[in-house]
Design a protein around this motif. Structure first.
Motif, PDB file in Angstrom:
ATOM      1  N   TYR A  99      -2.791  -1.629   3.415  1.00  0.00           N
ATOM      2  CA  TYR A  99      -1.382  -1.175   3.341  1.00  0.00           C
ATOM      3  C   TYR A  99      -0.465  -1.401   2.179  1.00  0.00           C
ATOM      4  O   TYR A  99       0.237  -0.477   1.840  1.00  0.00           O
ATOM      5  CB  TYR A  99      -0.815  -1.698   4.628  1.00  0.00           C
ATOM      6  N   PHE A 100      -0.396  -2.492   1.974  1.00  0.00           N
ATOM      7  CA  PHE A 100       0.516  -2.696   0.679  1.00  0.00           C
ATOM      8  C   PHE A 100       0.207  -1.886  -0.721  1.00  0.00           C
ATOM      9  O   PHE A 100       0.830  -1.284  -1.144  1.00  0.00           O
ATOM     10  CB  PHE A 100       0.176  -4.364  -0.118  1.00  0.00           C
ATOM     11  N   ASN A 101      -1.200  -1.731  -0.749  1.00  0.00           N
ATOM     12  CA  ASN A 101      -1.407  -0.856  -1.919  1.00  0.00           C
ATOM     13  C   ASN A 101      -1.343   0.620  -2.036  1.00  0.00           C
ATOM     14  O   ASN A 101      -0.967   1.433  -2.699  1.00  0.00           O
ATOM     15  CB  ASN A 101      -3.160  -1.223  -2.539  1.00  0.00           C
ATOM     16  N   LYS A 102      -1.680   0.900  -0.448  1.00  0.00           N
ATOM     17  CA  LYS A 102      -1.232   2.397  -0.322  1.00  0.00           C
ATOM     18  C   LYS A 102       0.109   2.671  -0.455  1.00  0.00           C
ATOM     19  O   LYS A 102       1.028   3.676  -0.748  1.00  0.00           O
ATOM     20  CB  LYS A 102      -1.634   2.623   1.225  1.00  0.00           C
ATOM     21  N   ALA A 103       1.243   1.704   0.118  1.00  0.00           N
ATOM     22  CA  ALA A 103       2.521   1.756  -0.031  1.00  0.00           C
ATOM     23  C   ALA A 103       2.889   1.759  -1.585  1.00  0.00           C
ATOM     24  O   ALA A 103       3.578   2.757  -1.956  1.00  0.00           O
ATOM     25  CB  ALA A 103       3.272   0.632   0.337  1.00  0.00           C
ATOM     26  N   MET A 104       2.288   1.098  -2.425  1.00  0.00           N
ATOM     27  CA  MET A 104       2.541   1.146  -3.971  1.00  0.00           C
ATOM     28  C   MET A 104       2.071   2.659  -4.502  1.00  0.00           C
ATOM     29  O   MET A 104       2.741   3.068  -5.234  1.00  0.00           O
ATOM     30  CB  MET A 104       1.781   0.045  -4.790  1.00  0.00           C
ATOM     31  N   ALA A 105       1.273   3.118  -3.929  1.00  0.00           N
ATOM     32  CA  ALA A 105       0.784   4.656  -4.448  1.00  0.00           C
ATOM     33  C   ALA A 105       1.920   5.463  -3.957  1.00  0.00           C
ATOM     34  O   ALA A 105       2.113   6.415  -4.723  1.00  0.00           O
ATOM     35  CB  ALA A 105      -0.528   4.882  -3.732  1.00  0.00           C
ATOM     36  N   GLN A 106       1.999   5.291  -2.637  1.00  0.00           N
ATOM     37  CA  GLN A 106       3.380   6.162  -1.877  1.00  0.00           C
ATOM     38  C   GLN A 106       4.554   6.253  -2.953  1.00  0.00           C
ATOM     39  O   GLN A 106       5.379   7.161  -3.021  1.00  0.00           O
ATOM     40  CB  GLN A 106       3.458   5.890  -0.527  1.00  0.00           C
ATOM     41  N   LEU A 107       4.834   4.965  -3.355  1.00  0.00           N
ATOM     42  CA  LEU A 107       6.027   4.772  -4.173  1.00  0.00           C
ATOM     43  C   LEU A 107       5.795   5.474  -5.283  1.00  0.00           C
ATOM     44  O   LEU A 107       7.005   6.133  -6.080  1.00  0.00           O
ATOM     45  CB  LEU A 107       6.200   3.241  -4.484  1.00  0.00           C
ATOM     46  N   ARG A 108       4.753   5.680  -5.909  1.00  0.00           N
ATOM     47  CA  ARG A 108       4.571   6.392  -7.263  1.00  0.00           C
ATOM     48  C   ARG A 108       4.999   7.879  -7.160  1.00  0.00           C
ATOM     49  O   ARG A 108       5.401   8.778  -7.999  1.00  0.00           O
ATOM     50  CB  ARG A 108       3.323   6.490  -7.776  1.00  0.00           C
ATOM     51  N   LEU A 109       4.760   8.146  -5.522  1.00  0.00           N
ATOM     52  CA  LEU A 109       4.900   9.770  -5.236  1.00  0.00           C
ATOM     53  C   LEU A 109       6.451   9.922  -4.621  1.00  0.00           C
ATOM     54  O   LEU A 109       6.633  10.891  -4.242  1.00  0.00           O
ATOM     55  CB  LEU A 109       3.978  10.129  -4.016  1.00  0.00           C
ATOM     56  N   HIS A 110       7.204   8.944  -4.800  1.00  0.00           N
ATOM     57  CA  HIS A 110       8.499   8.822  -4.362  1.00  0.00           C
ATOM     58  C   HIS A 110       8.756   9.211  -2.912  1.00  0.00           C
ATOM     59  O   HIS A 110       9.645   9.749  -2.465  1.00  0.00           O
ATOM     60  CB  HIS A 110       9.445  10.058  -5.177  1.00  0.00           C
ATOM     61  N   GLN A 111       7.647   8.547  -2.089  1.00  0.00           N
ATOM     62  CA  GLN A 111       7.713   8.650  -0.699  1.00  0.00           C
ATOM     63  C   GLN A 111       8.344   7.303  -0.119  1.00  0.00           C
ATOM     64  O   GLN A 111       7.533   6.626   0.568  1.00  0.00           O
ATOM     65  CB  GLN A 111       6.305   8.963  -0.152  1.00  0.00           C
ATOM     66  N   LEU A 112       9.583   7.364  -0.065  1.00  0.00           N
ATOM     67  CA  LEU A 112      10.033   5.916   0.460  1.00  0.00           C
ATOM     68  C   LEU A 112       9.857   5.739   1.653  1.00  0.00           C
ATOM     69  O   LEU A 112       9.460   4.316   2.122  1.00  0.00           O
ATOM     70  CB  LEU A 112      11.483   6.130  -0.075  1.00  0.00           C
ATOM     71  N   ASP A 113      10.047   6.695   2.586  1.00  0.00           N
ATOM     72  CA  ASP A 113      10.036   6.302   3.839  1.00  0.00           C
ATOM     73  C   ASP A 113       8.433   5.835   4.196  1.00  0.00           C
ATOM     74  O   ASP A 113       8.228   4.941   5.077  1.00  0.00           O
ATOM     75  CB  ASP A 113      10.398   7.524   4.951  1.00  0.00           C
ATOM     76  N   GLU A 114       7.295   6.663   3.690  1.00  0.00           N
ATOM     77  CA  GLU A 114       6.281   6.159   3.778  1.00  0.00           C
ATOM     78  C   GLU A 114       5.947   4.777   3.372  1.00  0.00           C
ATOM     79  O   GLU A 114       5.109   4.064   3.869  1.00  0.00           O
ATOM     80  CB  GLU A 114       5.126   7.243   3.463  1.00  0.00           C
ATOM     81  N   THR A 115       6.533   4.546   2.153  1.00  0.00           N
ATOM     82  CA  THR A 115       6.407   3.280   1.532  1.00  0.00           C
ATOM     83  C   THR A 115       6.858   2.095   2.139  1.00  0.00           C
ATOM     84  O   THR A 115       6.206   1.037   2.576  1.00  0.00           O
ATOM     85  CB  THR A 115       7.042   3.234   0.149  1.00  0.00           C
ATOM     86  N   ILE A 116       8.012   2.356   2.996  1.00  0.00           N
ATOM     87  CA  ILE A 116       8.577   1.230   3.657  1.00  0.00           C
ATOM     88  C   ILE A 116       7.755   1.155   5.049  1.00  0.00           C
ATOM     89  O   ILE A 116       7.566   0.163   5.436  1.00  0.00           O
ATOM     90  CB  ILE A 116      10.115   1.577   4.142  1.00  0.00           C
ATOM     91  N   LEU A 117       7.418   2.141   5.526  1.00  0.00           N
ATOM     92  CA  LEU A 117       6.374   1.866   7.097  1.00  0.00           C
ATOM     93  C   LEU A 117       5.137   1.351   6.592  1.00  0.00           C
ATOM     94  O   LEU A 117       4.732   0.265   7.564  1.00  0.00           O
ATOM     95  CB  LEU A 117       5.956   3.417   7.250  1.00  0.00           C
ATOM     96  N   ASP A 118       4.438   1.453   5.464  1.00  0.00           N
ATOM     97  CA  ASP A 118       3.046   0.876   5.264  1.00  0.00           C
ATOM     98  C   ASP A 118       3.146  -0.643   4.722  1.00  0.00           C
ATOM     99  O   ASP A 118       2.556  -1.579   5.142  1.00  0.00           O
ATOM    100  CB  ASP A 118       2.455   1.541   4.230  1.00  0.00           C
ATOM    101  N   LEU A 119       4.614  -0.809   4.100  1.00  0.00           N
ATOM    102  CA  LEU A 119       4.952  -2.381   3.727  1.00  0.00           C
ATOM    103  C   LEU A 119       5.088  -3.109   4.981  1.00  0.00           C
ATOM    104  O   LEU A 119       4.698  -4.221   5.189  1.00  0.00           O
ATOM    105  CB  LEU A 119       5.919  -2.172   2.822  1.00  0.00           C
ATOM    106  N   SER A 120       5.903  -2.253   6.072  1.00  0.00           N
ATOM    107  CA  SER A 120       6.421  -3.139   7.196  1.00  0.00           C
ATOM    108  C   SER A 120       4.848  -3.211   7.990  1.00  0.00           C
ATOM    109  O   SER A 120       4.658  -4.319   8.629  1.00  0.00           O
ATOM    110  CB  SER A 120       7.127  -2.150   8.059  1.00  0.00           C
ATOM    111  N   LYS A 121       3.944  -2.465   7.952  1.00  0.00           N
ATOM    112  CA  LYS A 121       2.794  -2.840   8.770  1.00  0.00           C
ATOM    113  C   LYS A 121       1.898  -3.979   8.083  1.00  0.00           C
ATOM    114  O   LYS A 121       1.368  -4.701   8.719  1.00  0.00           O
ATOM    115  CB  LYS A 121       1.730  -1.716   8.411  1.00  0.00           C
ATOM    116  N   ALA A 122       1.870  -4.100   6.691  1.00  0.00           N
ATOM    117  CA  ALA A 122       1.445  -5.272   6.019  1.00  0.00           C
ATOM    118  C   ALA A 122       1.970  -6.444   6.551  1.00  0.00           C
ATOM    119  O   ALA A 122       1.444  -7.558   6.643  1.00  0.00           O
ATOM    120  CB  ALA A 122       1.503  -4.998   4.374  1.00  0.00           C
ATOM    121  N   ILE A 123       3.635  -6.296   6.358  1.00  0.00           N
ATOM    122  CA  ILE A 123       4.394  -7.697   6.765  1.00  0.00           C
ATOM    123  C   ILE A 123       4.058  -8.020   8.333  1.00  0.00           C
ATOM    124  O   ILE A 123       3.832  -9.148   8.718  1.00  0.00           O
ATOM    125  CB  ILE A 123       5.532  -7.499   6.510  1.00  0.00           C
TER     126      ILE A 123
END
Length: 310
Positions: free
Chosen positions: A63-87
């Motif tokens: 989930y964390f690494n996927k979030a970092m990939a989404q961040l590269r794509l400027h997909q902030l909502d998806e990034t936050i969602l996957d980071l929240s799942k990791a947490i």
């Protein structure tokens, strides 16, 4: 005639393949995703991370690494969602909380960023990142004194990080303490002379001190070190306006707006340009709204009044 040893070897190989654990499989998908991320192919990386998550829906690192990939794509909502799942899976996942806090800041959710900063301080009060996020969130909440204290503590813990010094200098700039800000910028420059933000900040201070030529030289250094920042071009445009070069200035201001259409300072500068051109209607189009939304922004009220008087 069939060799029984070959049959036995084949059975053994099948057994080995069959025993390949889910742990091994998901780990391989994670590594493949990481390889794609290193190749700057975040979309393919996400595919591999999803494969890992299909095998283990509680795989926090995926989930964390996927979030970092989404961040590269400027997909902030998806990034936050996957980071929240990791947490959620690992409540003490320090780096995930840190990255989510940064993402909240980028997404304009400043109070949530502050909550993550508080959480980091509880987890590890000896980590500079805890204070860094605290400083950034307090700065966005306009609590400059608290932000400055946090950045100072971060610098104590990570003295080789020039960015932390630039952040301190930025807060001092906001507070109009230009002398101390310049002292800290000089310290940051000793650590990292090619840091573009310190040159941009120095240019802003020099502009406030009416040293237009110095401001222009400093912002050009910032652009030379990083030509991807919209606000560098916007600042250069502002300095050129006051140096009596309006056409060069407006080209840079428009370039800045194309790079970042949400920067109110660029809109202000465009309004100033139209005041200097004597175009009342166009000037008011930009400055009237800014005077209502950002009444304390430097130069806005001054040039709004000048626009009205045209």
């Amino acid at each position: 005639m069939i060799n029984p040893n070959k049959i036995l070897l084949g059975i053994c190989l099948l057994a080995i393949i069959g025993c390949d654990s889910i742990e091994d499989k998901k780990g391989r998908f994670l590594l493949k995703g990481n390889e794609k991320l290193e190749e700057n192919d975040p979309k393919s990386a996400i595919v591999f991370y999803n494969e890992a998550l299909a095998l283990d829906s509680a795989y926090a690192d995926a989930y964390f690494n996927k979030a970092m990939a989404q961040l590269r794509l400027h997909q902030l909502d998806e990034t936050i969602l996957d980071l929240s799942k990791a947490i959620q899976i690992r409540p003490d996942y320090f780096e995930a909380i840190f990255q989510r806090g940064l993402s909240y800041l980028d997404n304009g959710e400043f109070y949530k960023a502050k909550e993550d900063a508080d959480r980091l301080l509880q987890l590890d009060a000896n980590n500079w990142k805890s204070y860094f996020l605290t400083g950034l969130s307090q700065e966005k909440l306009k609590k400059f004194a608290e932000a400055l204290v946090a950045f100072e503590q971060a610098s104590i813990l990570e003295p080789s990080n020039s960015d932390l010094l630039v952040n301190q200098a930025t807060l001092l700039f906001y507070q109009k303490d230009f002398g101390k800000a310049k002292e800290i910028i000089s310290k940051a420059e000793l650590l990292n002379p090619s840091e573009p933000n310190l040159h941009n900040l120095r240019s802003m201070i020099l502009f406030e001190e009416k040293d237009l030529d110095g401001a222009l030289i400093s912002v050009e250094k910032a652009i030379a070190f990083d030509n991807r920042q919209a606000y560098f071009y916007n600042n250069k445009g502002l300095y050129l306006l006051f140096l009596g070069k309006p056409e060069e200035a407006i080209d840079l201001i428009n370039q800045s707006i194309q790079m970042d259409s949400k920067n109110p300072f660029a809109m202000r500068n465009k309004g100033i340009y139209y005041v200097m051109q004597g175009d009342k209607i166009s000037a008011l189009q930009y400055l009237k709204e800014l005077s209502e939304k950002y009444p304390d922004m430097d130069l806005v009220q001054e040039y709004y009044q000048k626009a009205q008087a045209l």
